[in-house]
Design a protein around this motif. Structure first.
Motif, PDB file in Angstrom:
ATOM      1  N   GLY A 151       0.805  -1.211   0.000  1.00 61.45           N
ATOM      2  CA  GLY A 151       0.000   0.000   0.000  1.00 61.45           C
ATOM      3  C   GLY A 151       0.839   1.263   0.000  1.00 61.45           C
ATOM      4  O   GLY A 151       0.449   2.277  -0.589  1.00 61.45           O
ATOM      5  N   GLU A 152       2.010   1.210   0.640  1.00 63.59           N
ATOM      6  CA  GLU A 152       2.906   2.367   0.691  1.00 63.59           C
ATOM      7  C   GLU A 152       3.835   2.441  -0.515  1.00 63.59           C
ATOM      8  O   GLU A 152       4.573   3.408  -0.664  1.00 63.59           O
ATOM      9  N   ARG A 153       3.839   1.384  -1.332  1.00 68.00           N
ATOM     10  CA  ARG A 153       4.697   1.275  -2.523  1.00 68.00           C
ATOM     11  C   ARG A 153       6.182   1.313  -2.162  1.00 68.00           C
ATOM     12  O   ARG A 153       7.015   1.748  -2.949  1.00 68.00           O
ATOM     13  N   GLN A 154       6.500   0.859  -0.954  1.00 69.47           N
ATOM     14  CA  GLN A 154       7.891   0.762  -0.500  1.00 69.47           C
ATOM     15  C   GLN A 154       8.155  -0.697  -0.095  1.00 69.47           C
ATOM     16  O   GLN A 154       7.846  -1.089   1.030  1.00 69.47           O
ATOM     17  N   PRO A 155       8.742  -1.483  -0.980  1.00 75.62           N
ATOM     18  CA  PRO A 155       8.799  -2.941  -0.793  1.00 75.62           C
ATOM     19  C   PRO A 155       9.989  -3.417   0.029  1.00 75.62           C
ATOM     20  O   PRO A 155      10.804  -4.231  -0.426  1.00 75.62           O
ATOM     21  N   ASN A 156      10.108  -2.956   1.264  1.00 78.44           N
ATOM     22  CA  ASN A 156      11.275  -3.303   2.069  1.00 78.44           C
ATOM     23  C   ASN A 156      11.393  -4.809   2.281  1.00 78.44           C
ATOM     24  O   ASN A 156      12.455  -5.402   2.054  1.00 78.44           O
ATOM     25  N   THR A 157      10.321  -5.438   2.725  1.00 76.33           N
ATOM     26  CA  THR A 157      10.362  -6.881   2.972  1.00 76.33           C
ATOM     27  C   THR A 157      10.469  -7.648   1.667  1.00 76.33           C
ATOM     28  O   THR A 157      11.178  -8.670   1.593  1.00 76.33           O
ATOM     29  N   LEU A 158       9.789  -7.190   0.633  1.00 81.66           N
ATOM     30  CA  LEU A 158       9.903  -7.843  -0.674  1.00 81.66           C
ATOM     31  C   LEU A 158      11.342  -7.857  -1.151  1.00 81.66           C
ATOM     32  O   LEU A 158      11.824  -8.860  -1.688  1.00 81.66           O
ATOM     33  N   ARG A 159      12.058  -6.743  -0.957  1.00 84.78           N
ATOM     34  CA  ARG A 159      13.464  -6.687  -1.356  1.00 84.78           C
ATOM     35  C   ARG A 159      14.304  -7.638  -0.520  1.00 84.78           C
ATOM     36  O   ARG A 159      15.171  -8.347  -1.049  1.00 84.78           O
ATOM     37  N   LEU A 160      14.086  -7.607   0.798  1.00 79.29           N
ATOM     38  CA  LEU A 160      14.930  -8.389   1.700  1.00 79.29           C
ATOM     39  C   LEU A 160      14.811  -9.887   1.443  1.00 79.29           C
ATOM     40  O   LEU A 160      15.767 -10.636   1.669  1.00 79.29           O
ATOM     41  N   ILE A 161      13.645 -10.340   0.977  1.00 80.45           N
ATOM     42  CA  ILE A 161      13.460 -11.771   0.723  1.00 80.45           C
ATOM     43  C   ILE A 161      13.538 -12.079  -0.767  1.00 80.45           C
ATOM     44  O   ILE A 161      14.154 -13.070  -1.173  1.00 80.45           O
ATOM     45  N   GLY A 162      12.943 -11.248  -1.595  1.00 79.22           N
ATOM     46  CA  GLY A 162      12.910 -11.525  -3.034  1.00 79.22           C
ATOM     47  C   GLY A 162      14.262 -11.432  -3.707  1.00 79.22           C
ATOM     48  O   GLY A 162      14.483 -12.046  -4.749  1.00 79.22           O
ATOM     49  N   ARG A 163      15.180 -10.646  -3.114  1.00 75.77           N
ATOM     50  CA  ARG A 163      16.539 -10.514  -3.654  1.00 75.77           C
ATOM     51  C   ARG A 163      17.525 -10.925  -2.561  1.00 75.77           C
ATOM     52  O   ARG A 163      18.286 -10.110  -2.055  1.00 75.77           O
ATOM     53  N   SER A 164      17.490 -12.193  -2.222  1.00 76.11           N
ATOM     54  CA  SER A 164      18.245 -12.645  -1.049  1.00 76.11           C
ATOM     55  C   SER A 164      19.039 -13.904  -1.335  1.00 76.11           C
ATOM     56  O   SER A 164      18.856 -14.567  -2.355  1.00 76.11           O
ATOM     57  N   HIS A 165      19.921 -14.212  -0.394  1.00 79.22           N
ATOM     58  CA  HIS A 165      20.539 -15.535  -0.306  1.00 79.22           C
ATOM     59  C   HIS A 165      19.752 -16.331   0.734  1.00 79.22           C
ATOM     60  O   HIS A 165      19.534 -15.850   1.848  1.00 79.22           O
ATOM     61  N   VAL A 166      19.327 -17.521   0.382  1.00 76.86           N
ATOM     62  CA  VAL A 166      18.640 -18.369   1.344  1.00 76.86           C
ATOM     63  C   VAL A 166      19.686 -18.965   2.277  1.00 76.86           C
ATOM     64  O   VAL A 166      20.589 -19.687   1.834  1.00 76.86           O
ATOM     65  N   LEU A 167      19.575 -18.662   3.555  1.00 79.85           N
ATOM     66  CA  LEU A 167      20.524 -19.155   4.551  1.00 79.85           C
ATOM     67  C   LEU A 167      20.087 -20.483   5.140  1.00 79.85           C
ATOM     68  O   LEU A 167      20.917 -21.299   5.547  1.00 79.85           O
ATOM     69  N   LEU A 168      18.773 -20.676   5.205  1.00 81.52           N
ATOM     70  CA  LEU A 168      18.211 -21.884   5.813  1.00 81.52           C
ATOM     71  C   LEU A 168      16.851 -22.138   5.180  1.00 81.52           C
ATOM     72  O   LEU A 168      16.078 -21.201   4.962  1.00 81.52           O
ATOM     73  N   ASP A 169      16.579 -23.419   4.876  1.00 84.25           N
ATOM     74  CA  ASP A 169      15.275 -23.779   4.319  1.00 84.25           C
ATOM     75  C   ASP A 169      14.913 -25.173   4.817  1.00 84.25           C
ATOM     76  O   ASP A 169      15.212 -26.181   4.182  1.00 84.25           O
ATOM     77  N   ALA A 170      14.249 -25.208   5.980  1.00 81.27           N
ATOM     78  CA  ALA A 170      13.976 -26.483   6.628  1.00 81.27           C
ATOM     79  C   ALA A 170      12.793 -27.225   6.033  1.00 81.27           C
ATOM     80  O   ALA A 170      12.731 -28.458   6.104  1.00 81.27           O
ATOM     81  N   ASP A 171      11.847 -26.485   5.449  1.00 80.64           N
ATOM     82  CA  ASP A 171      10.620 -27.139   4.977  1.00 80.64           C
ATOM     83  C   ASP A 171      10.160 -26.679   3.596  1.00 80.64           C
ATOM     84  O   ASP A 171       9.015 -26.888   3.211  1.00 80.64           O
ATOM     85  N   GLY A 172      11.052 -26.050   2.842  1.00 85.01           N
ATOM     86  CA  GLY A 172      10.689 -25.552   1.513  1.00 85.01           C
ATOM     87  C   GLY A 172      10.155 -24.135   1.523  1.00 85.01           C
ATOM     88  O   GLY A 172       9.984 -23.519   0.461  1.00 85.01           O
ATOM     89  N   GLY A 173       9.884 -23.593   2.721  1.00 80.67           N
ATOM     90  CA  GLY A 173       9.348 -22.249   2.806  1.00 80.67           C
ATOM     91  C   GLY A 173      10.325 -21.174   2.370  1.00 80.67           C
ATOM     92  O   GLY A 173       9.922 -20.118   1.890  1.00 80.67           O
ATOM     93  N   GLY A 174      11.616 -21.439   2.537  1.00 84.10           N
ATOM     94  CA  GLY A 174      12.614 -20.451   2.147  1.00 84.10           C
ATOM     95  C   GLY A 174      12.546 -20.125   0.666  1.00 84.10           C
ATOM     96  O   GLY A 174      12.475 -18.964   0.266  1.00 84.10           O
ATOM     97  N   GLU A 175      12.550 -21.158  -0.161  1.00 88.57           N
ATOM     98  CA  GLU A 175      12.476 -20.946  -1.609  1.00 88.57           C
ATOM     99  C   GLU A 175      11.095 -20.461  -2.024  1.00 88.57           C
ATOM    100  O   GLU A 175      10.954 -19.635  -2.932  1.00 88.57           O
ATOM    101  N   ARG A 176      10.045 -20.967  -1.358  1.00 90.14           N
ATOM    102  CA  ARG A 176       8.680 -20.573  -1.733  1.00 90.14           C
ATOM    103  C   ARG A 176       8.452 -19.089  -1.468  1.00 90.14           C
ATOM    104  O   ARG A 176       7.926 -18.379  -2.336  1.00 90.14           O
TER     105      ARG A 176
END
Length: 240
Positions: A83-108
């Motif tokens: 709503g604010e058009r400021q994608p802070n969380t989208l950036r932090l996860i969408g453009r990230s290195h996956v450090l841990l993925d125990a159940d597939g949620g990291g990649e999803r």
């Protein structure tokens, strides 16, 4: 430096969050844009308490920003930032290195955030567009009319942000604050073949040196892309 940061982030997650479902390293280090003062932006997904919370700390000499989330809190912040058009969380996860993925949620979650990031924000409503035009018009008049150097510089800084916001969101592009606003502008320029990021920065520097004309010129140019100045006839409803 980036590789070391990834290793340090992964070690921190293993030590502090052994029950985490997923973790991501985002921000400047993940994007290869780290500076000497960059921190590690780590998002951790937990099943429940003590999440959600955020924490700042130092770990192995690195400053760290921790964003500890649940799926519910992630959904909350994604909706809020959309709503604010400021994608802070989208950036932090969408453009990230996956450090841990125990159940597939990291990649999803990374794939979902990358998809939403690529889709861009909602278009400006007519009300939002008119409000932005009026705000920039008002600041332009303040800048032109001010005789105080310090006051002019503060107006120019606010004008830079308002003009950049309008240019980006009016073109269906995400916006930001601080360095991320400049980075989003640079990304827009690269895709559009324009030079607004450089010209707006030069406009602020010109005001600091005593000349308002370059900032007035670039701000007016952006305004004209969206209908020009707006003062007469502008109105807004008050709270109900």
């Amino acid at each position: 430096m980036a590789v070391d940061g990834i290793d340090v982030a992964r070690q921190l997650v293993r030590e502090r969050f052994p029950e985490a479902r997923a973790a991501w390293l985002g921000g400047s280090v993940a994007l290869g844009m780290a500076t000497a003062t960059s921190d590690l932006d780590i998002t951790v997904l937990m099943a429940g308490a003590p999440a959600p919370y955020r924490e700042s700390l130092h770990y192995l000499r690195w400053p760290v920003e921790l964003f500890v989330q649940t799926e519910a809190s992630l959904e909350h912040f994604l909706a809020l930032e959309h709503g604010e058009r400021q994608p802070n969380t989208l950036r932090l996860i969408g453009r990230s290195h996956v450090l841990l993925d125990a159940d597939g949620g990291g990649e999803r979650w990374r794939a979902l955030c990358a998809k939403l990031l690529a889709a861009g924000p909602d278009p400006l409503s007519e009300r939002e567009l008119r409000s932005a035009r009026y705000g920039i018009t008002d600041r332009l008049d303040d800048l032109i009319g001010s005789a105080d150097p310090g006051e002019r510089l503060m107006i120019a800084a606010a004008l830079w942000q308002a003009v950049a916001d309008l240019l980006l969101t009016g073109n269906g592009h995400w916006t930001g604050r601080g360095k991320w606003l400049h980075r989003e502008l640079a990304d827009f320029d690269q895709n559009a073949g324009t030079t607004f990021a450089r010209r707006l920065a030069e406009g602020v520097r010109a005001v600091a040196s005593g000349s308002v004309e370059p900032m007035v010129e670039v701000a007016t140019e952006v305004l004209n892309l969206f209908g020009g100045r707006l003062f007469d006839g502008f109105s807004m409803e008050g709270p109900r």
